[in-house]
Design a protein around this motif. Sequence first.
Motif, short mmCIF file in Angstrom:
data_model
loop_
_atom_site.label_atom_id
_atom_site.label_comp_id
_atom_site.label_asym_id
_atom_site.label_seq_id
_atom_site.Cartn_x
_atom_site.Cartn_y
_atom_site.Cartn_z
N SER A 324 0.75 -1.26 0.13
CA SER A 324 0.02 0.09 0.01
C SER A 324 0.91 1.15 -0.19
O SER A 324 0.60 2.19 -0.67
CB SER A 324 -0.95 -0.05 1.15
OG SER A 324 -0.11 0.00 2.39
N TRP A 325 2.00 1.17 0.81
CA TRP A 325 2.84 2.39 0.73
C TRP A 325 3.74 2.51 -0.71
O TRP A 325 3.70 3.55 -1.47
CB TRP A 325 3.77 2.04 2.10
CG TRP A 325 5.23 3.23 1.72
CD1 TRP A 325 5.05 4.45 1.91
CD2 TRP A 325 6.43 2.39 1.44
NE1 TRP A 325 6.34 4.78 1.76
CE2 TRP A 325 7.17 3.88 1.59
CE3 TRP A 325 7.07 1.67 0.74
CZ2 TRP A 325 8.56 4.16 1.01
CZ3 TRP A 325 8.23 1.35 0.53
CH2 TRP A 325 9.15 2.63 0.42
N TYR A 326 4.17 1.18 -0.98
CA TYR A 326 4.91 1.22 -2.31
C TYR A 326 4.22 1.56 -3.78
O TYR A 326 4.70 1.98 -4.43
CB TYR A 326 5.54 -0.21 -2.45
CG TYR A 326 6.70 -0.38 -3.40
CD1 TYR A 326 7.65 0.28 -3.36
CD2 TYR A 326 6.35 -1.22 -4.57
CE1 TYR A 326 8.72 0.12 -4.35
CE2 TYR A 326 7.44 -1.36 -5.48
CZ TYR A 326 8.38 -0.59 -5.50
OH TYR A 326 9.50 -0.69 -6.33
N SER A 327 2.78 1.37 -3.55
CA SER A 327 1.89 1.61 -4.98
C SER A 327 1.95 3.03 -4.94
O SER A 327 1.58 3.65 -5.95
CB SER A 327 0.46 1.09 -4.63
OG SER A 327 0.08 1.90 -3.57
N GLY A 328 2.08 3.85 -3.83
CA GLY A 328 1.85 5.46 -4.32
C GLY A 328 0.61 5.58 -4.33
O GLY A 328 0.19 7.02 -4.40
N VAL A 329 -0.33 4.81 -4.06
CA VAL A 329 -1.66 5.44 -4.37
C VAL A 329 -2.33 5.81 -2.89
O VAL A 329 -2.31 5.11 -1.90
CB VAL A 329 -2.80 4.27 -4.56
CG1 VAL A 329 -4.17 4.66 -4.83
CG2 VAL A 329 -2.20 3.61 -6.18
N GLU A 330 -2.66 7.14 -2.82
CA GLU A 330 -3.04 7.55 -1.36
C GLU A 330 -4.01 7.13 -0.96
O GLU A 330 -4.22 7.03 0.50
CB GLU A 330 -2.94 9.18 -1.24
CG GLU A 330 -4.03 9.89 -2.37
CD GLU A 330 -3.76 11.17 -2.86
OE1 GLU A 330 -4.52 12.04 -2.79
OE2 GLU A 330 -2.36 11.84 -2.79
N TYR A 331 -5.29 6.75 -1.57
CA TYR A 331 -6.64 6.09 -1.05
C TYR A 331 -6.08 4.89 -0.38
O TYR A 331 -6.32 4.58 0.46
CB TYR A 331 -7.43 5.91 -2.25
CG TYR A 331 -7.89 7.43 -2.78
CD1 TYR A 331 -8.84 8.19 -1.77
CD2 TYR A 331 -7.52 7.55 -3.89
CE1 TYR A 331 -9.15 9.21 -2.49
CE2 TYR A 331 -7.95 8.48 -4.30
CZ TYR A 331 -8.77 9.67 -3.65
OH TYR A 331 -9.13 11.06 -4.21
N GLU A 332 -5.10 4.06 -1.17
CA GLU A 332 -4.81 2.74 -0.81
C GLU A 332 -3.91 2.86 0.77
O GLU A 332 -4.30 2.26 1.83
CB GLU A 332 -3.86 2.07 -1.88
CG GLU A 332 -3.58 0.63 -1.72
CD GLU A 332 -4.93 -0.22 -1.86
OE1 GLU A 332 -5.05 -1.10 -1.27
OE2 GLU A 332 -5.78 0.12 -2.86
N GLN A 333 -2.99 3.86 0.67
CA GLN A 333 -2.14 4.13 1.70
C GLN A 333 -3.16 4.49 3.12
O GLN A 333 -2.84 4.16 4.11
CB GLN A 333 -1.35 5.29 1.63
CG GLN A 333 -0.26 4.71 0.74
CD GLN A 333 0.69 6.12 0.02
OE1 GLN A 333 0.17 7.20 0.21
NE2 GLN A 333 1.82 5.75 -0.48
N TYR A 334 -3.98 5.41 2.59
CA TYR A 334 -4.99 5.68 3.95
C TYR A 334 -5.77 4.62 4.44
O TYR A 334 -5.90 4.42 5.43
CB TYR A 334 -5.73 6.87 3.35
CG TYR A 334 -6.75 7.40 4.61
CD1 TYR A 334 -6.45 8.10 5.73
CD2 TYR A 334 -7.96 6.84 4.66
CE1 TYR A 334 -6.87 8.58 6.72
CE2 TYR A 334 -8.71 7.37 5.94
CZ TYR A 334 -8.25 7.77 6.87
OH TYR A 334 -8.98 8.24 7.97
#
Lengths: 498, 171
Positions: A324-334
């Motif tokens: 989730s962090w590595y993807s760079g997708v902020e929704y995923e990270q959140y």
Amino acid sequence: MSNIVSKIREPLILGDRTIHDITLDVAKSVEGKANKWWYIVFGLSVAAATWGVCCILYTVGVGIGSWGVNKTVGWAWDITNFVWWIGIGHAGTLISAVLLLFRQRFRMAINRSAEAMTIFAVMMAGLFPILHMGRPWLAYFNIPLPNQLGSLWVNFNSPLVWDVFAISTYLTVSIVFWYLGLIPDFAMIRDRARVRGNAMYDKVYSLLSFGWSGRARDWSRFEEVSLVLAGLATPLVFSVHSIVSMDFAAAIVPGWHTTIFPPYFVLGALFSGFAMVITLTVTMRKVMGLENYITIRHVESMNYIIMLTGSLVGTAYITELFMSWYSGVEYEQYAFINRATGPYWWSYMIMMTCNVVTPQLFWIKSIRTSFVASFIIAFFVNIGMWFERFVIIVTSLHRDYLPSSWTMFHPTFIDIGLFVGTIGIFFTLFLLFARVFPVIAQAETKSILKIVGSQYVEINATAAPVKEVKEKEVDEKEEESSDDNADNESAENDKGDE
Amino acid sequence: MSKVIHALYDDDEKLLDGVKALRSSDIHIVDVYSPFPVHGLDIALGIPKTRLAICAFIYAMTGFVAAATMMWYMMIVDWPMNIGGKPSFSFIENLPAFVPILFEASVFCAAHGMVITFLLRSWILPGVSNKNPDPRTTDDLHLVELDLDDKEASEAVKILKSSGAKEINEK
């Protein structure tokens, strides 16, 4: 003794049982009377089941507005329970199919009850999606039937439809596999009833045993069918939970949309399934007096699987976080930050502790070879796996893209009743099974008695090392032939051999 | 004058020895009843290898073709739908989405077809009465059934006794 037994093998059937003893021990629970504990647990289960049935009827009557679901959290306890039960339903077929292919003999004592557990768990699981439809009488819409709705068919691109096919196949194939193994055991009960002159048992078990006679040709076919069924059921086990995971993975909800889901769900399913098998068999062993058949070796073997799958599930949790962090997708990270630190942090902590930390205790031999410790850890694993599904479903949904629709999920009386109720129905079915069906696959157990029976294992264990020592001595003597003492010893040994 | 002999063994290895000895002296064995599968007994009795696995493969292929035809008709021919822009113009384009159901249908047909074939072939069905001559054959004894004339019978009994039969009943 023509059977080759490793001298380090430990017995799986204790108490020097003979083949006839196995018959008596297995028939005892069917022919005898239930003890006090059985009635107590049965009473509790029926009470819980009654609550569950009332809640089911209420849900069908008034609709799913009686649940705590809302427009943001559309899937909550129902789907959590569905995935939890399906997961539990995975160990049974794994034990009977995969362990059959790997020729693991420890499966013999536990496969029957694990398969029963599978069937009842899958039945409980199937209930939830049907109830969640709101109009369960329209459940047949899932089946591709010709209809008057403008030839509107089910959507075969949808994992939800794959799920219908996967679960129906899994349930029916599991039932067939289970029943096939039961046929020779029913025949045993039938023949005993006939000898004892119990007409009712004779009649019932004659019908159930399909006229099984144990002819050589039947056994030869029976073995072939079991083997092929195991070969078919093995990919089935892995496919079912993979497809369940695609219900989530094919959605675009952050936290669900991950390719790691299929293996992650399958491992989690095996993990929780084996935990439930331990819970049931450790209890059954005591309540039904099966101490000679369900031994600490069986529990230890299952603990190894729990340890392995638990560690892999832990790896999956960490991989998911990393991705989730590595993807760079902020929704995923959140979504993942919210899981660990949001309002549902406590469920994330329960999940992490129960699933990742507790199974690591099995590295300690005294813990994994203790019935009590295994039972307690298995209980924690079951709780942890329920929370895993809760975390995946509810915490991914409750904070939507729009902060204005952020909400929390609060279970209602009906939600709790459905969960507790299915546990009640499950245990009611399982306890009835334990009273009327042979709980140990006695025919298969008899066929391995000479390999794993305590009296046979001990013969082999004591016979083998003696021979080895002698050979070693002889070798030494050949090297040091000048030594007089050694020559004497050698002569003595030769005499002994003669 | 024919004679039915029931020889009971309490050990699977003795049973195998007995069966092998009978077969090597050309004595016809009607049937053997066992409480559990005895490995090597089918070979010792000369039972041909069962072809149920081949049946299972045929059933699996049937299921596969049936599911493929069904999905092709419903999704491609009869009512093609644009679902999220996923291609559904031809069977091949839509095939990846069909894989799970193709697999499940194959397994479904193979498993049920094979089991039904087995039950019918061995005639193990609800309501059928059992044929094992002695109730102990589902407990701990193996039974060898022979149907011989007097001359052969005396020879057979000798072989059975020397191989360690626990009990020999003649009728």
